[in-house]
Structure formats: C-alpha cells, structure tokens
Design an enzyme around this catalytic site. Sequence first.
Site, short mmCIF file in Angstrom:
data_model
loop_
_atom_site.label_atom_id
_atom_site.label_comp_id
_atom_site.label_asym_id
_atom_site.label_seq_id
_atom_site.Cartn_x
_atom_site.Cartn_y
_atom_site.Cartn_z
N CYS A 56 22.87 29.71 -20.85
CA CYS A 56 23.34 28.33 -20.98
C CYS A 56 22.25 27.41 -21.49
CB CYS A 56 23.88 27.82 -19.64
SG CYS A 56 24.67 29.08 -18.67
N CYS B 237 32.32 22.04 -10.08
CA CYS B 237 31.97 22.94 -11.19
C CYS B 237 32.25 22.30 -12.54
CB CYS B 237 32.81 24.21 -11.11
SG CYS B 237 32.83 25.00 -9.49
N LYS C 212 29.71 18.15 -16.37
CA LYS C 212 30.88 18.06 -15.51
C LYS C 212 32.06 17.37 -16.21
CE LYS C 212 33.36 18.33 -11.93
NZ LYS C 212 34.51 18.41 -12.86
N HIS D 46 31.20 21.90 -20.93
CA HIS D 46 30.02 22.77 -20.95
C HIS D 46 30.27 23.99 -21.84
CE1 HIS D 46 26.48 24.84 -19.85
NE2 HIS D 46 26.83 25.37 -18.70
#
Lengths: 131, 385
Positions: B83, B206, B329, B333
């Site tokens: 990531c 998440c 958030k 992402h």
Amino acid sequence: MMFPARYHREMPHRYRMEASKCKKCGAVYFPHRLICRECKGREFETITLSERGKLLSYTVIHTPASQFKDIAPYALGILETKEGAKLTAQIVDLPYEEIRTGMELQIEFRRVQTDGHEGVLAYGYKLVPVM
Amino acid sequence: MRDVAIIGVGLQKWGELWEKSFRDLFVEAALNALAETKVDKLDHMYIGCMSGGLFVGQEHIGAIMADYLGQRYLGATRVESACASGGAALRAGFIDVASGMSDIVLVGGVEKMTDVSGDGATYALATAADQEYEVYNGATFPGLYALMARAYMEKFGATRDQLSAVPVKNHENGLNNPNAQYQMKISVDDVNKSVMVADPLRILDCSPITDGAAALILCPLEMAKKLSDKPAIKIIGSAMASDTIALHDRRDFTTLDAVKMSSMAALKMAGKAVHDVNVTEVHDCFSIAEIIVSESLGFFACGKGAAAAANGETRIDGKFPINPSGGLKSKGHPVGATGVAQAIEITYQLRGEAGKRQVKNARVGMTQNMGGSGGSSVVHVMEVA
Ligand SMILES: [Zn+2]
C-alpha cells in the site's frame, strides 16, 4: 494457495515447531533464517519451541479469507513462547469472552485449512487452553 | 543534487468505477496532471501499483501505461511496496530528477480493486502480510490492525469513542472533497454500532475497496516556471524505511518504527522539525493506524494520539491538521494510487487551492504512506517554492 512444494518445506516449523537460535547472540527465530537480524551471525542451532506461551494480543475475525469461511468468526492471537519466539495463530476450544491478553495458552497440532473440496489438507499449530 | 518541484497534479473521482478500465484510470489521471503543465514529452514514468496481477491479471504495467498515454520509447517502471507503492514511486521519481538522470518525470499510482469479488480483494490485500506465518493461519489485514488496536487500547486505556473520532473527522473533511469516494457525514455512534470486522475494529474503522488513480509531474525547480503557471511545490525531504513484515516479529505492536525512521530522516533532510509542518496526509487505512502514525511521526507522545484525535487536535482547524482530504477512509484507498494522491492533496493545500478543506497558512506539508501492517513507510516533506 497451497502449492505442495511450498507446504512441504514449511513442515519442520508448522509440524514440529522448529526454530533457530543464533549461536553468537542467542536470538531465537521462528521460522529459521540464514542471517541473524541482531548480530548478523550466520550459525544457528535448531531448537524446538516449548508448547506454552503468553498471549500478547488477540482479535476475533468476522470477515475471513475464503478458506476460513466455514469456521468464522474465529479468534486469532499473537503468542510469545518462553524462548522469546512470537507467532500468530488461531485460538480454539475457548469461548471468546474468556480470552485475555497475558493469559497462558498451549500450542497444539491441528488442521488449519483445506484447499478446495478434495485439495490438500493443511496442518499446523493452533492455540488452546492449558490443560 | 538538484531541487525538485511538483508542477502539475491530476486525479479523478474515486469509487467503484466499473465503467473504466485499469489503463483508462491511469491515463485519465495522467492527462489531468499533464493538463496543468506545458509538458508534452516525458523522460521517465514511475507507476505505483500494489497488485495489478491479482486485481486485474495484468503485470508489465510500466510499458502498457506508457503506451496508452501516447508516450512510447521512454523508460517506464512499476514500483511496488504494497500500500506504500505510490509513495515509493514518488520517491523513485524524486531521486531520478534530483540526480540529474531525468528532467521531466511522471509519477503515477493506480489500482483497480473492484473487478474481483470481496474474497478476491481480501486475498490480494493479505499478500502484503506474511503469507506463510500470518495469512496461512487466518490473519486478514483488518485482523492485523485489530491486534494492534487491542494492544494499544489495553496499554493506554484508549476508548472505543476515541478510536471512532478518527473516521468521524475524516468523513467530515471528505464532505468537502469532490473526488472522495464516500462523501457522507458519520457519527461516533455510527462507527460504534457498525458491523464488526475484526474485534475491536468495525467496518467504519476501515478504509474501503476503491478504483482510482493519481498522477503528478516532477521537474527540476529551475525549469518549473517555464513548464507550468501553477505555483511550484518543492519536495524538500524524502525517506523510506522498512520493518518486519510480520506484525508478531515487531519490537512493540503500539508503535511503528518504520514510520518513525522514515519521518525522522525526511524531516532531517528537509531541515524541519515535525512542529514546523502545517498540514499532513497520513495512512489511515484503519482508525488505529492514524492514531499510532500520529504518535510515531512525533505529533503526539506515545499513548496520547487517541485522546488528541477525540479532542479535535487533528481537525483542519486544530493544532496538527491530519488528512484534510478525508484520508483513505473517506477519499478511498486504491492501494497503489494512495501515496501519490496524498502528495496531490498537500500540493493543493500548499497552493491554497483546497477550497472548503483548506488549512489556513499552510506553508509546509508532509505525507506518510505505509505498506502492510507497517512493514514499510515512505515520508515526503514539501513546501511552497
Ligand atoms: Zn545473533
């Protein structure tokens, strides 16, 4: 994905809890390594981890990867053995409400996952209450 | 070493972009970035992408994206660090221009995550953890951060409400970001009552699964005025650090050493202290991540980040504004693009173009982009040239 060769070469660790101890500084590695992170030493002796350890943290997983769908929700924790090795494993045979950080748990040999309907049965270690 | 400037940036609205292909996503963002400049020929491209192979079955991403951008024959490299791929791509581009090897470099990031099922995405993301010793035993990505969250809450007495303050703040900021995937207000209660994913983390702790891309153009600072009418944003610090990939091998589950090392090195290079930074974009893949990162960066002491978030210290008008864009958030992402988009938000902030989410008098900005459960971290420091 359970490629047989890959599965086979991990057996000393997953089946027999074999770890390596640096002959120079005593650091313990699970699984084995070729070079010590602490002192760069390259000589190790093979040791077997003790069957008990202390739970450092845990979670209960409700959204699993597909191979664990059947058993979800399941508990997962990080255990530290007496030798100082740390490992991630499922916590079983214990209601979630009774799991506590710091508790002593035992390492047992269990089936971990199955690759498809008639695929390889994959074994390894899980954490259970101390008998 | 030459001074390096960002002279053009480009994004699109992120989300579940089923009608756009992997390559279209990238090209769209890249064209948007080029449109802010007078550049017509690139010397090199660096593209952050975590897992084109698992998400869309495509590797060899450098060449295909160069071709579709109409830029054949230049060097084009895909950069991967889970990531943190986007941040790592920016660092590669920065080094290329700073060294004098290239003049005009496009840094991009792209990920198309919704062409696979939820299972497929969970599997692909989990490859950023230790396959044999974490994932094999049932670890998922939220699960690893949940292990960190539990350790943090028990060690420092942080509360559920304090954790929830992070996504609430980020969604509030995202409301003012037209490119954000989820432009919606949520409350602490919404987070606390949302579906459990990995105890204690719930779905609103998440970041989502997202399709998206981001791109920016770098050149030597002395060429910036000639190539763009936009204010040049100078990159004054760049650093990357790694740590154990397996969470269980870490020294401490409640700090992120890779974040600490990368930010210390980037700030030292920039000649700045963390308190000189006016605005920061950090890797809030989970609520607990933003809290621990804010401590590891040095904004707050260990164990104080959760209370600081709940007290509003990281809001746009707070002492240390964090994630004015809405963060991972709310903005989304798309793993390989995230790090590049963070630098784009800081560019908007430093140019004074962030509209309703503008941090007042932002002169120095910082980005922090993380791979896996903290196995790698990339930090950049920028200022108005
Ligand atoms: Zn050693």
